[in-house]
Design a protein around this motif. Sequence first.
Motif, PDB file in Angstrom:
ATOM      1  N   LEU A 156       0.832  -1.197   0.000  1.00  0.00           N
ATOM      2  CA  LEU A 156       0.000   0.000   0.000  1.00  0.00           C
ATOM      3  C   LEU A 156       0.870   1.252   0.000  1.00  0.00           C
ATOM      4  CD1 LEU A 156      -2.774   1.269   0.010  1.00  0.00           C
ATOM      5  CD2 LEU A 156      -2.846   1.011   2.503  1.00  0.00           C
ATOM      6  N   TYR A 188      -3.941  -2.307  -6.546  1.00  0.00           N
ATOM      7  CA  TYR A 188      -4.896  -2.135  -5.446  1.00  0.00           C
ATOM      8  C   TYR A 188      -5.700  -3.409  -5.205  1.00  0.00           C
ATOM      9  CZ  TYR A 188      -4.101   2.789  -4.417  1.00  0.00           C
ATOM     10  OH  TYR A 188      -3.549   3.972  -3.995  1.00  0.00           O
ATOM     11  N   THR A 226      -7.630   0.827   1.893  1.00  0.00           N
ATOM     12  CA  THR A 226      -7.170   0.482   0.542  1.00  0.00           C
ATOM     13  C   THR A 226      -8.219   0.801  -0.510  1.00  0.00           C
ATOM     14  OG1 THR A 226      -5.756  -1.282   1.404  1.00  0.00           O
ATOM     15  CG2 THR A 226      -6.411  -1.437  -0.920  1.00  0.00           C
TER      16      THR A 226
END
Length: 568
Positions: A156, A188, A226
């Motif tokens: 991330l 992602y 996220t």
Amino acid sequence: MSKMISTIKCTVLAASLIAMTPGCKVDVFPTDRYTEESIYSNASNMELYIAGMYAEFQKFQFGQFPIGYSNATDALTDIEKYTSTVAGNGTVNILATDASRVNAAGPQLNYWQTGYERIRRVNEFISGLNKYAKVDDGTRKQYEAEARFIRGYVYLWLVKLHGSVVLFDNLDQYSSNNHQRSSEEDCYKFIAADFQFAADNLPKQWPSTKTGRATMGAAYGMLARTWLYAASIAEYDKKQFNQDEFTGIPAASAQTYYQNAVTAAEAVIGLANQGYYALEANFTNTFYNKNTKEALFKVDYVAPQLTHTYDLGFAPPRDATGQCLVYGVPTAEMVDEFERIDGTKFLWSNPVHAANPYDNRDPRFYATILYNGSKWKSRTLNTTPGDGTEGFVEYASTTEPHKTVTGYYIKKMLDSTNTTFVVNASTQQWIEMRYAEVLLIHAEAKTKLNDISGAQQSLNKVRNRAGMPNTTASTAAQMMEAIEHERKVELAFEGHRYWDLRRWRKAHLVLNGVKFTGHRITGSGAGTTYEVVSCDNTNRQFTPALYYIPIPTTELQNNQALTQIKGW
């Protein structure tokens, strides 16, 4: 709910284990060193290995980024000013005012090598776990879940920086040096898959003998973060700032990803309803109560084995005259962001407000900011230029002032009881993710899905805990303005602001062509004056290219298939 007490004590041993198994490939069973089989067939060794990997979270403690200083990325924004003008303590100022200093050849804003070293160790652990571990399937999945929680966290950070990075999920991929970047959307999705696996296979709570571990709630919280980032890129980027074939996320994905963020956040809210999480009744206590239910994931410190130097870096100078470093201080823009206690905006143009600017403010103001006249460690703070120890000094009048250049000091997370931090360092906790952030994620994603009522409920929980009235926002545009304000004051100096402005694609508007300010305060009582002064000696620079930080040149040389992000 991580405490990192017993686990962190094992970090050095774990690092030794890893160091003695480079590449984790052996052909025989040496008797003078650890082998893969011996590590994974011994439960204690596995515990040491996984504990060592948790050390990654310390790299980002107290809003730090691996350019070396706590709160460094907040000082790239409108809420904090670093005081030094020279490389080292002042590197963040150099980066904030000279966009050309961020380049493929330089080390600035570079987590690539460090991040990928951790990713390899995680992948080695997962490989050894599946090959050699003598544990039941549930335990195996639990260990893998912890490892993937750490891997997701590392990725991330890499994706927040670069957008498009190389994805590794098994050791076979390391047999060659020909790896191209994956698309930002796939990155992602990869991160989300790691956090989802962690959420599916981690316990809601660990026994007291295993505190310091990621939990189901921590994984869902990271998953919500996220998906919110992915949705923001999909909505706001629109390929305006980079034409690289791998960067950007289709706008059509935004609504799906906002819904994914809501779903993950509501999983945490469900755990809160079961009693696992709660907002701390007193905002200030959040950062000092070692047993706070607000922490989804945190790092605890225990002297003398594990300490930090946050107080040394940010406490007002008289706390340890001549030794406090005062890396960074709040800007006037940050101070002015705190509303009045009735929920109205603070305005210097309002004579009632201006007459007593520090009265009747949002209670979080008093927990976050040290201002002229505030009480601190049995004294009254004097930040006027007349105080030679901790009063205002003009920025750049000296290279290392070790005092305020804005008229304010950071209070949030300082330990008011610690009078020996120069010698004994500090032990207050660092909370990587807390329940208030999850509620703000939920409010933002709900707003984007046009569920204004649902967004208001989560936002108001955060405001009400702080002693503030419900939001008056009633449209999606108003809600987003309220959410930006709330993230700015609730999460101040916790390392979120820079990344928020980036994902909203507002950094080139807020952080470019502007000088931020402080207050030169003179006089006392009714005769006090508050002069707005610049705390920058040159304009800030944030160019659109900075939304995707370049890949270090050395990495392009090491990986024959890797291409640089376009524009660099």
